[in-house]
Design a protein around this motif. Structure first.
Motif, PDB file in Angstrom:
ATOM      1  N   PRO A 266       5.892   1.629  -1.848  1.00  0.00           N
ATOM      2  CA  PRO A 266       4.518   1.154  -2.032  1.00  0.00           C
ATOM      3  C   PRO A 266       4.003   0.476  -0.766  1.00  0.00           C
ATOM      4  O   PRO A 266       4.788   0.087   0.103  1.00  0.00           O
ATOM      5  CB  PRO A 266       4.663   0.126  -3.161  1.00  0.00           C
ATOM      6  CG  PRO A 266       6.045  -0.396  -3.007  1.00  0.00           C
ATOM      7  CD  PRO A 266       6.878   0.732  -2.492  1.00  0.00           C
TER       8      PRO A 266
ATOM      9  N   ARG B 139       1.633   2.850  -4.991  1.00  0.00           N
ATOM     10  CA  ARG B 139       0.937   2.184  -3.900  1.00  0.00           C
ATOM     11  C   ARG B 139       1.010   0.670  -4.037  1.00  0.00           C
ATOM     12  O   ARG B 139       0.988  -0.059  -3.062  1.00  0.00           O
ATOM     13  CB  ARG B 139      -0.514   2.655  -3.853  1.00  0.00           C
ATOM     14  CG  ARG B 139      -0.577   4.150  -3.530  1.00  0.00           C
ATOM     15  CD  ARG B 139      -1.959   4.705  -3.664  1.00  0.00           C
ATOM     16  NE  ARG B 139      -2.810   4.200  -2.606  1.00  0.00           N
ATOM     17  CZ  ARG B 139      -4.130   4.320  -2.604  1.00  0.00           C
ATOM     18  NH1 ARG B 139      -4.729   4.907  -3.614  1.00  0.00           N
ATOM     19  NH2 ARG B 139      -4.848   3.847  -1.615  1.00  0.00           N
TER      20      ARG B 139
ATOM     21  N   SER C   6       3.252  -2.256  -6.352  1.00  0.00           N
ATOM     22  CA  SER C   6       4.253  -2.505  -7.389  1.00  0.00           C
ATOM     23  C   SER C   6       4.437  -4.004  -7.547  1.00  0.00           C
ATOM     24  O   SER C   6       3.924  -4.789  -6.748  1.00  0.00           O
ATOM     25  CB  SER C   6       5.590  -1.845  -7.026  1.00  0.00           C
ATOM     26  OG  SER C   6       6.165  -2.513  -5.918  1.00  0.00           O
TER      27      SER C   6
END
Lengths: 370, 285, 333
Positions: free
Chosen positions: C173, C91, C93
């Protein structure tokens, strides 16, 4: 083209420069056809390649001037700095200091050169001996080179130097070690050390790139002040066009690419009227701290992003594989630095590219103001 | 400079391990220098007093010949420490000079010196020491230390050389060259001080190593006979006098072992804090 | 404004021998969804520490002493270990500074991608992963065949950085944090990479947080900007607000202290003083020692946050509320 033919071709340019010198001043330092090649191996088994860090560069440095040497990593600006300070011997060409070839200097005349060209490094932490105090680091050169005699004179001179570079109260700094000072303070120490030998030229290699952005100007101001007050020429090496413009305000700028000088002239002229496509690409890429301009600026479309292998430079013009204006001639014949208006550029199509640039900038300004 | 001195001892003091090492070493040195002056050792054999238990007149009891164990340890410490000190000194001087000249000069000097160094590295030291000991009678502990040093300088030389190779190109050394400072100055005032922590630690470890080696040689009977030398005491206890079979002799057996162990430990502890104390960057500011 | 990340009252401390260092001090900051937000600060500003907290990766001995971080409404400081595993890289990075050194030099790029993917998700075949990798290579304008087969040392710095950007997108993400993504790269490559980032941001609707000290880059790429000084968020707002109408003296002076290619050189002024010593912070506003407008209150109490319409906020005693027009503002704009 043979070396001899090249020499004959360059004669008129050198002659014109000599004339310029004659009615102006004697150049303090001159690089004549300087090349610096070094060997590199890409692995134990691979054959050694010759890498041209600096290729056939002519450059004059006048007393008390500020000249900026700009380019990206791999362009040869740092190597050129090494040649100027005498650390690296050029593979070909001559380096003249006050008219004499430094390769042949001996004894006192060599010492004059040694003391006459000093350096301010990028990494102030690495450039100072970590286990010596500031006093020890600053007093050693002036005592060793007999600029002052005795401890008392040395101490007085060190205090004077610290005050000149704006480190006050000076007593506070004498017994400190490099790691106890901030980056900006260390950089000032480097400058104090450089001027302590009363040089005529200071080569500064990225002196502010490791310093916080809000403090860079104060270091640059100090350099400009030293240049004015002590009449020391400064060769400012950087990849940051904005700081180069700031410090070399009324000086000159040389743009390097893959070992050659691509454009040379007064800073204002060069930046407002870039002739060489590489410089234009750089100017388009440097982000301006103004959202309106920055978001509107389009990059110059380059044909390739990668820097060519320095051991195998492209035939003809070194920039042609990436240049959006390249024509056949560009891959056959390497352009030499020639006068284009008030500055010099090494490009066959300099006049056209300059016109193209001016159109672009006008369009951007128009779109911003609308 | 005195500021640096005070900082040094303060940093050592703060590191508990290091400080205890210093204290123990200091005790040993005190014992070695002043011990024999304070009490005289009577080495005449008195068999009826053999292996006596610890008492007020003999703090650690007596040995197989009725002689005081503690006094023998004290007298022996002189030899032990002398050997350690001198061996380390010789090792350091030879190793540093060879390594520094080699690394700094480069070229053919480097090749030649490294060839010699590699020779000394590959020839196994212990068999050679045994041969030398068998051929030559070494009476003098200083000469003995020299021979020990001859076989231990090679690794240090290599290490010093590689330090020099990297220091040569450090920016502050390059800066010295740009300023036109001369070679002898650079070597002595800029490079050597940077190696001090490294050299000091090596000194201590070399001293410790030399003592261990000398003890080993003595246990093998290859080194000059000196009954008060700790190694000799262990040897006598184990081999010659049946000390390990007699429970009362255990103190005589164990005390020199303890002394050796303690000395080694104190060396290691002290060197633990040395790096920090000698480097102004790691000291407190 | 719909915020993807909301940070409130975040304080991160580092206990050290000489005292406790407050790397981040009661920070309030929001990252709006679908925009590129920049966090500007110099050394000691705390921006990297703050970002590492959003990644739940604060390096020890640092610890989060106070505050909440809500990601898409969820309090990420309260996540269980399993949830954390699903949070990191899937979710949110991160592309680190000089990330090129984060690649394993003895493993091919393709294998490193497969390894990373498999560490988070099972069930995908190698072909599926490689196909995805090829798509990402296209996105960052690298030749998939050449790059996937290569070892890191065979690629240039700019190429490696693009590979790291591709890595950060591997698991789709919602947030990508980039910490000084283009230091050590030349200007032309830098411009190119930012082009790519803006494109990715638009096409994949990814929210980005950009950490940098280069305000030129901010002007070019960012929609929203936060300014940090000595661990405090001193000002936040749209990029135009920041550059045209800065409210905090630090922001205004920062703009003035950085030379550019087109401005009036005589107007440049350095900020006096030196960077803050986080171990010995004076009471009151952290910028007071270097601020030319500082007065008594600045040295006694920390300024509270004031919000103007449009999401422009600043913490400065010159602006006790959103109605006062201060002298500083008139002078700096």
């Amino acid at each position: 083209m043979s070396v001899r033919e090249l020499e004959l071709e360059r004669e008129p340019l050198r002659r014109s420069r000599e004339l310029a010198r004659a009615d102006g001043q004697q150049a303090l330092m001159s690089l004549e056809g300087v090349s610096l090649y070094y060997e590199r191996r890409r692995g134990m088994m691979a054959p050694a390649e010759q890498v041209g860090a600096v290729v056939d560069v002519d450059l004059d440095i006048y007393p008390g001037e500020i000249i900026a040497l700009v380019g990206e990593s791999g362009c040869g600006k740092t190597s050129l700095g090494s040649v100027l300070t005498g650390l690296a011997k050029p593979t070909s060409g001559r380096v003249l200091f006050q008219g004499a070839d430094i390769a042949g200097l001996k004894g006192e005349r060599y010492q004059d050169f040694r003391g006459g060209v000093q350096m301010v490094q990028q990494d102030s932490y690495a450039a100072l001996n970590p286990i010596r105090t500031i006093y020890q680091s600053l007093s050693a050169p002036i005592l060793q080179r007999k600029i002052v005699k005795g401890r008392k004179a040395a101490r007085a001179r060190v205090i004077e130097l610290l005050e000149t570079v704006g480190l006050t109260p000076p007593d506070r700094f004498l017994d400190k070690y490099p790691h106890q000072l901030s980056g900006g303070q260390r950089q000032r120490i480097l400058m104090a050390r450089a001027i302590s030998l009363n040089p005529k030229v200071i080569v500064a290699d990225e002196p502010v790139s490791m310093i916080d952005v809000s403090l860079r100007i104060s270091i640059l101001n100090l350099m400009a002040e030293l240049n004015r007050k002590l009449d020391i020429a400064i060769v400012y090496i950087t990849h940051d066009l904005a700081t180069a413009r700031y410090i070399a305000e009324r000086g000159r700028m040389a743009v390097m690419y893959l070992g050659r000088v691509m454009e040379l002239g007064g800073v204002d002229d060069v930046l407002s009227q870039p002739r060489h496509p590489y410089l234009q690409a750089l100017l388009s890429a440097v982000p301006t701290p103004d959202p309106d301009i920055a978001k509107a600026m389009l990059e110059l479309p380059l044909r390739s992003l990668e820097m060519p292998n320095a051991a195998r430079p492209p035939a003809g013009c070194r920039f042609h594989p990436r240049c959006p204006h390249a024509i056949d001639l560009c891959s056959q014949e390497e352009p030499q630095l020639r006068p284009v208006g008030a500055s010099e550029a090494a490009c066959h199509l300099a006049e056209q590219t300059l016109a193209g640039w001016q159109e672009r900038m006008a369009a951007i300004r128009a779109s911003r103001d609308s | 400079m005195s500021q640096g001195f005070a900082d040094f001892w303060r940093t050592i003091y703060r590191n508990k391990k290091s400080f205890s090492g210093v204290i123990i070493l200091a005790l040993f040195i005190f014992m070695a220098i002043f011990g024999p002056m304070l009490a005289s050792l009577d080495m005449t054999v008195k068999f009826d007093n053999r292996y006596a238990s610890p008492s007020w007149s003999h703090w650690l009891g007596t040995d197989y010949g009725g002689r005081d164990t503690l006094l023998q340890l004290v007298y022996g410490s002189r030899d032990v420490l002398t050997i350690g000190l001198f061996a380390a000194l010789f090792t350091l001087v030879i190793g540093f000079v060879v390594g520094a000249v080699s690394g700094f000069a480069g070229g053919r000097t480097d090749t030649a010196l490294m060839f010699v160094t590699n020779l000394f590295l590959t020839i196994p030291s212990f068999p050679v020491l045994m041969i030398v000991a068998a051929l030559v009678q070494i009476k003098n502990p200083v000469a003995f230390s020299f021979i020990l040093a001859v076989w231990s300088w090679a690794p240090l030389a290599r290490a010093v050389r590689s330090q020099l190779l990297s220091l040569k190109n450090r920016e502050f050394i390059v800066a010295c060259r740009i300023m036109g400072l001369r070679m002898p100055y650079i070597l002595s005032r800029e490079i050597l001080p940077n190696l001090t922590p490294y050299l000091a630690i090596n000194f201590i470890m070399a001293a410790q190593g030399a003592i261990v080696a000398s003890v080993g040689l003595m246990m093998l009977g290859l080194a000059p006979y000196s009954p008060t030398n700790w190694g000799m005491m262990i040897q006598l206890a184990v081999q010659n006098t049946g000390g390990i079979f007699n429970p009362k002799g255990y103190i005589y057996l164990i005390s020199p072992i303890l002394c050796l162990g303690l000395f080694q430990m104190s060396c290691i502890f002290f060197s633990n804090g040395l790096e920090e104390a000698l480097n102004p960057r790691l000291r407190s500011n | 404004m719909d915020n993807l990340v909301e940070i409130k009252g975040l304080t991160i401390e580092f206990p050290m021998r000489a005292g406790t260092l407050k790397a981040v001090n009661q920070a309030d900051f929001s990252i709006p969804r679908g925009q590129i937000t920049a966090l500007v600060g110099e050394s000691g500003s705390g921006k990297s520490t703050l970002a590492s907290a959003v990644m739940r990766a604060v390096t020890s001995p640092g610890r989060i002493a106070a505050g909440t971080i809500r990601f898409d409404g969820e309090d990420i400081l309260a996540l269980s270990r399993k949830q954390l595993q699903a949070y990191k890289w899937e979710r949110a990075s991160m592309v680190f500074q000089a990330a090129q050194n984060a690649l394993n030099p003895v493993v091919r790029i393709k294998d490193q991608i497969i390894e990373t993917y498999r560490a988070h998700r099972s069930g995908a075949s190698e072909k599926q992963i490689v196909d995805k990798a090829r798509d990402l290579m296209d996105y960052v304008r690298l030749e998939p065949d050449r790059v996937l087969q290569a070892f890191p040392h065979e690629l240039s710095g700019g190429m490696k950085q693009r590979v790291m950007i591709a890595f950060s997108l591997l698991l789709d993400p919602q947030l990508v944090i980039l910490d000084e993504p283009t230091t050590a790269l030349d200007v032309i490559t830098q411009a190119y990479i930012f082009d790519i980032l803006v494109k990715i941001h638009k096409e994949m609707d990814i929210t980005m947080l950009l950490l940098t000290h280069d305000i030129g880059v901010v002007a070019k790429a960012a929609d929203r900007v936060g300014v940090m000084y000595a661990g405090n968020i001193v000002e936040a707002g749209s990029v135009y607000d920041m550059f045209k109408r800065p409210k905090h003296p630090y922001t205004a002076k920062l703009m003035k202290a950085v030379p550019s290619l087109y401005d009036d050189l005589s107007e440049r002024k350095a900020i006096p003083g030196s960077p803050p010593d986080l171990l010995r912070m004076p009471p009151g506003c952290p910028f007071a020692p270097r601020c030319e407008h500082a007065f008594d209150a600045c040295r006694k109490a920390s300024p509270s946050r004031v919000v103007w319409p449009g999401g422009h906020e600043a913490s400065c005693h010159l602006h006790p509320d959103s109605q006062t027009v201060s002298i500083a503002e008139v002078r700096t704009s």
